[in-house]
Design a protein around this motif. Structure first.
Motif, mmCIF file in Angstrom:
data_model
loop_
_atom_site.group_PDB
_atom_site.id
_atom_site.type_symbol
_atom_site.label_atom_id
_atom_site.label_comp_id
_atom_site.label_asym_id
_atom_site.label_seq_id
_atom_site.Cartn_x
_atom_site.Cartn_y
_atom_site.Cartn_z
ATOM 1 N N ALA A 119 1.014 -1.099 -0.025
ATOM 2 C CA ALA A 119 -0.194 0.003 -0.005
ATOM 3 C C ALA A 119 0.931 1.304 -0.077
ATOM 4 O O ALA A 119 2.122 1.115 0.413
ATOM 5 N N ALA A 120 0.317 2.463 -0.372
ATOM 6 C CA ALA A 120 0.943 3.537 -0.317
ATOM 7 C C ALA A 120 0.237 4.731 0.113
ATOM 8 O O ALA A 120 -1.089 4.586 0.049
ATOM 9 N N VAL A 121 0.601 5.594 0.849
ATOM 10 C CA VAL A 121 -0.264 6.887 1.301
ATOM 11 C C VAL A 121 0.435 8.120 0.692
ATOM 12 O O VAL A 121 1.732 8.222 0.858
ATOM 13 N N ASP A 122 -0.426 8.940 0.106
ATOM 14 C CA ASP A 122 0.222 10.223 -0.102
ATOM 15 C C ASP A 122 0.605 11.115 1.039
ATOM 16 O O ASP A 122 0.048 10.841 1.996
ATOM 17 N N GLU A 123 1.326 12.207 0.639
ATOM 18 C CA GLU A 123 1.744 12.993 1.497
ATOM 19 C C GLU A 123 0.679 13.782 2.600
ATOM 20 O O GLU A 123 1.127 13.643 3.834
ATOM 21 N N LEU A 124 -0.229 14.023 2.083
ATOM 22 C CA LEU A 124 -1.391 14.680 2.989
ATOM 23 C C LEU A 124 -2.325 13.710 3.485
ATOM 24 O O LEU A 124 -3.240 14.305 4.016
ATOM 25 N N GLY A 125 -2.361 12.257 3.168
ATOM 26 C CA GLY A 125 -3.086 11.296 3.602
ATOM 27 C C GLY A 125 -4.478 11.357 3.063
ATOM 28 O O GLY A 125 -5.549 10.909 3.319
ATOM 29 N N GLU A 126 -4.589 12.078 1.817
ATOM 30 C CA GLU A 126 -5.627 12.118 1.012
ATOM 31 C C GLU A 126 -6.165 10.772 0.102
ATOM 32 O O GLU A 126 -7.266 10.724 -0.205
ATOM 33 N N HIS A 127 -4.999 10.079 -0.067
ATOM 34 C CA HIS A 127 -5.296 8.894 -0.840
ATOM 35 C C HIS A 127 -4.557 7.774 -0.493
ATOM 36 O O HIS A 127 -3.340 8.000 0.056
ATOM 37 N N VAL A 128 -5.092 6.341 -0.322
ATOM 38 C CA VAL A 128 -4.229 5.203 -0.244
ATOM 39 C C VAL A 128 -4.525 4.492 -1.578
ATOM 40 O O VAL A 128 -5.626 4.447 -1.790
ATOM 41 N N LEU A 129 -3.459 3.895 -2.016
ATOM 42 C CA LEU A 129 -3.395 3.056 -3.034
ATOM 43 C C LEU A 129 -3.243 1.673 -2.345
ATOM 44 O O LEU A 129 -1.969 1.575 -1.878
ATOM 45 N N ALA A 130 -3.825 0.458 -2.731
ATOM 46 C CA ALA A 130 -3.510 -0.652 -2.086
ATOM 47 C C ALA A 130 -3.562 -1.706 -3.115
ATOM 48 O O ALA A 130 -4.392 -1.867 -3.935
ATOM 49 N N ALA A 131 -2.621 -2.876 -2.931
ATOM 50 C CA ALA A 131 -2.542 -4.036 -3.800
ATOM 51 C C ALA A 131 -3.285 -5.198 -3.018
ATOM 52 O O ALA A 131 -2.830 -5.710 -2.255
ATOM 53 N N VAL A 132 -4.468 -5.202 -3.563
ATOM 54 C CA VAL A 132 -5.453 -6.419 -2.635
ATOM 55 C C VAL A 132 -5.552 -7.567 -3.846
ATOM 56 O O VAL A 132 -6.481 -7.316 -4.538
ATOM 57 N N GLY A 133 -4.879 -8.514 -3.415
ATOM 58 C CA GLY A 133 -5.084 -9.693 -4.304
ATOM 59 C C GLY A 133 -4.694 -9.423 -5.670
ATOM 60 O O GLY A 133 -3.490 -8.934 -5.943
ATOM 61 N N LYS A 134 -5.602 -9.725 -6.664
ATOM 62 C CA LYS A 134 -5.493 -9.255 -8.117
ATOM 63 C C LYS A 134 -6.120 -7.931 -8.366
ATOM 64 O O LYS A 134 -6.203 -7.599 -9.552
ATOM 65 N N SER A 135 -6.204 -7.030 -7.357
ATOM 66 C CA SER A 135 -6.841 -5.800 -7.733
ATOM 67 C C SER A 135 -5.982 -4.626 -7.285
ATOM 68 O O SER A 135 -5.061 -4.766 -6.093
ATOM 69 N N LEU A 136 -6.077 -3.477 -7.894
ATOM 70 C CA LEU A 136 -5.432 -2.340 -7.427
ATOM 71 C C LEU A 136 -6.744 -1.306 -6.950
ATOM 72 O O LEU A 136 -7.278 -1.244 -7.947
ATOM 73 N N MET A 137 -6.457 -0.827 -5.670
ATOM 74 C CA MET A 137 -7.537 -0.219 -5.222
ATOM 75 C C MET A 137 -7.217 1.348 -4.592
ATOM 76 O O MET A 137 -6.113 1.393 -4.147
ATOM 77 N N LEU A 138 -7.965 2.354 -5.144
ATOM 78 C CA LEU A 138 -7.595 3.660 -4.686
ATOM 79 C C LEU A 138 -8.866 3.937 -3.549
ATOM 80 O O LEU A 138 -9.843 3.833 -3.813
ATOM 81 N N PHE A 139 -8.336 4.450 -2.275
ATOM 82 C CA PHE A 139 -9.345 4.810 -1.305
ATOM 83 C C PHE A 139 -9.146 6.468 -1.104
ATOM 84 O O PHE A 139 -7.983 6.856 -1.211
ATOM 85 N N ASP A 140 -10.106 7.151 -0.556
ATOM 86 C CA ASP A 140 -9.906 8.632 -0.284
ATOM 87 C C ASP A 140 -9.501 8.589 1.340
ATOM 88 O O ASP A 140 -9.597 7.662 1.956
ATOM 89 N N ALA A 141 -9.550 9.821 1.814
ATOM 90 C CA ALA A 141 -9.043 10.195 3.249
ATOM 91 C C ALA A 141 -9.870 9.583 4.054
ATOM 92 O O ALA A 141 -9.860 9.256 5.363
ATOM 93 N N LYS A 142 -11.081 9.406 3.731
ATOM 94 C CA LYS A 142 -12.256 8.762 4.521
ATOM 95 C C LYS A 142 -12.766 7.169 4.407
ATOM 96 O O LYS A 142 -13.551 6.731 4.700
ATOM 97 N N GLY A 143 -11.839 6.572 3.619
ATOM 98 C CA GLY A 143 -11.896 5.190 3.296
ATOM 99 C C GLY A 143 -12.915 4.824 2.351
ATOM 100 O O GLY A 143 -13.318 3.646 2.049
ATOM 101 N N LYS A 144 -13.426 6.002 1.389
ATOM 102 C CA LYS A 144 -14.430 5.376 0.471
ATOM 103 C C LYS A 144 -13.422 4.964 -0.624
ATOM 104 O O LYS A 144 -12.640 5.518 -1.219
ATOM 105 N N LYS A 145 -13.941 3.714 -1.518
ATOM 106 C CA LYS A 145 -13.086 3.226 -2.396
ATOM 107 C C LYS A 145 -13.537 4.111 -3.575
ATOM 108 O O LYS A 145 -14.684 4.022 -4.027
#
Length: 168
Positions: A119-145
């Protein structure tokens, strides 16, 4: 051959400690081997995880401690108050601040039965990118996919640009 292992003890220091002053950095013994350690951009906040416990330190003092089942890695947004734990069960985003019980304030969590490889978090914590199984998922700061992209193979690593919309 030598193997490098993280110890159960972490030391937190900064450039103000002078060798001539014989000042020792603050240290803390974890409940188990340190799996991962991360810090904020200015070094004031440090997070660490052992297999089943997450720790938050501010300026070398323990602020919070909580049980998380199966911690793999911890990330800290470099310029915000977000701490992200990658666990066997998913992602758990927490704040630097503690609640009245000495636990971190949970911002959001995402549970999955699939392995999270990175997973990676941007500097401001506004986005999280995660490698989940065979998926790449982007979440916002509130956890919304925001989106998920499927791959034919397991996604084993991620990197997040300054513009998260650039990913895939």
């Amino acid at each position: 051959r030598s193997k490098t292992m993280l110890s159960r003890r972490i030391s937190i220091s900064n450039e103000r400690y002078q060798p001539l002053r014989k000042a020792r950095p603050k240290s803390y013994t974890l409940d188990g081997k340190a799996e991962s350690v991360a810090c904020s951009a200015n070094g004031d906040f440090v997070a660490a995880v052992s297999h089943d416990t997450a720790y938050g330190f501010h300026k070398g003092s323990l602020v919070w401690k909580c049980k998380n089942r199966g911690n793999r890695r911890v990330l800290v947004a470099r310029r915000s108050a977000m701490v992200l734990a990658i666990t066997y069960d998913g992602l758990k985003a927490m704040s630097h601040e503690a609640d009245e019980n000495g636990h971190p304030r949970e911002l959001w969590s995402y549970e999955t039965e699939e392995d999270i490889f990175d997973a990676a978090v941007d500097e401001l914590g506004e986005h999280v990118l995660a490698a989940v199984g065979k998926s790449l998922m982007l979440f916002d700061a509130k956890g919304k996919k925001l989106w998920a992209k499927e791959s034919k193979e397991f996604v084993s690593g991620v990197a997040l640009s300054r513009d998260p919309e650039m990913a895939l």
